[in-house]
Motif scaffolding. Structure first.
Motif: not given
Lengths: 130, 130
Positions: A44-66
């Motif tokens: 879902y993190l991936s799907a919702l990012t594609k839908e524009g509902i979440l914002r994905k950014t790259q943290g130090e080691n892992a992707a962060e979502y908001s």
DNA sequence: CTAGTTGCAAAGAGTTTGCATGGCG
DNA sequence: CGCCATGCAAACTCTTTGCAACTAG
């Protein structure tokens, strides 16, 4: 087709409630912040990012979502590399930047994906005191 | 203390020769672009980034590294999410952005870490033709 | 009922670390 | 000669995928 499942609602409302805060998939899973299986969280993190509902950014080691508020699509974000806080650049000058980059560089900025890294004044003054 | 080893020189000169191009650790290792052991590649990519010799940015799945020219410390970088090309924002307006962010938002941009994502005009016109 | 979804476990990718050997100064 | 660097292999973390059971429409 896409089903409206309990898991989907849980994840969206979690981020909606948490405003600006960013979470990695592991944080959600390990701390059981949402009662959804590991693979489903990632899916879902991936799907919702594609839908524009979440914002994905790259943290130090892992992707962060908001949560991606609508206004966020119109401005850049400043993120302090010391304290991690995000500032929304919702000022008049934002339009000038957008226009310059569009007209002079012929480049259309993706405000959801982009993060401007640097140091906020508070962290800089703290560091100078050392 | 720090030794000047053959491996260190190999890695620095590899990036120096390759200008703007970005490489992941895996690309270097799998394609044997530099004759240095796996762990050592990772160790130097990390060390040289800290020294300001390399520029580390986050690709889709892995960290990407490129040579950090001195000029690059003074401007932002526009990276097209379609073709991957990087444009250096070395124009007069760059100073205005720097000043605005510094004076209005009290934020000091880290130009080496930051990547502005978006689409270049070429990729946009290609996509419109579809 | 049918097609999309879930969760588990296994697999895969990127990166880090322990340790014995090797090389710079 | 002493300390740092190297390379191998093992370990770790983050993320994706296969598959059988489940559920929304």
């Amino acid at each position: 087709m896409r089903y409206n499942t309990k898991q989907r609602e849980l994840i969206i409302s979690f981020f909606e409630k948490n405003g600006d805060k960013r979470f990695t998939a592991s944080q959600i899973i390990e701390n059981k912040l949402i009662d959804v299986g590991e693979a489903t969280v990632f899916r879902y993190l991936s799907a919702l990012t594609k839908e524009g509902i979440l914002r994905k950014t790259q943290g130090e080691n892992a992707a962060e979502y908001s949560f991606a508020k609508n206004e966020c699509k119109a401005h850049l974000h400043l993120q302090c590399t010391s304290c991690g806080r995000t500032e929304h650049m919702d000022c008049d000058f934002m339009k000038d930047i957008q226009n310059h980059v569009e007209n002079f560089h012929r480049f259309e900025i993706d405000n959801l994906r982009t993060v401007i890294y640097g140091k906020c004044s508070q962290c800089r003054s703290k560091e100078n005191k050392k």
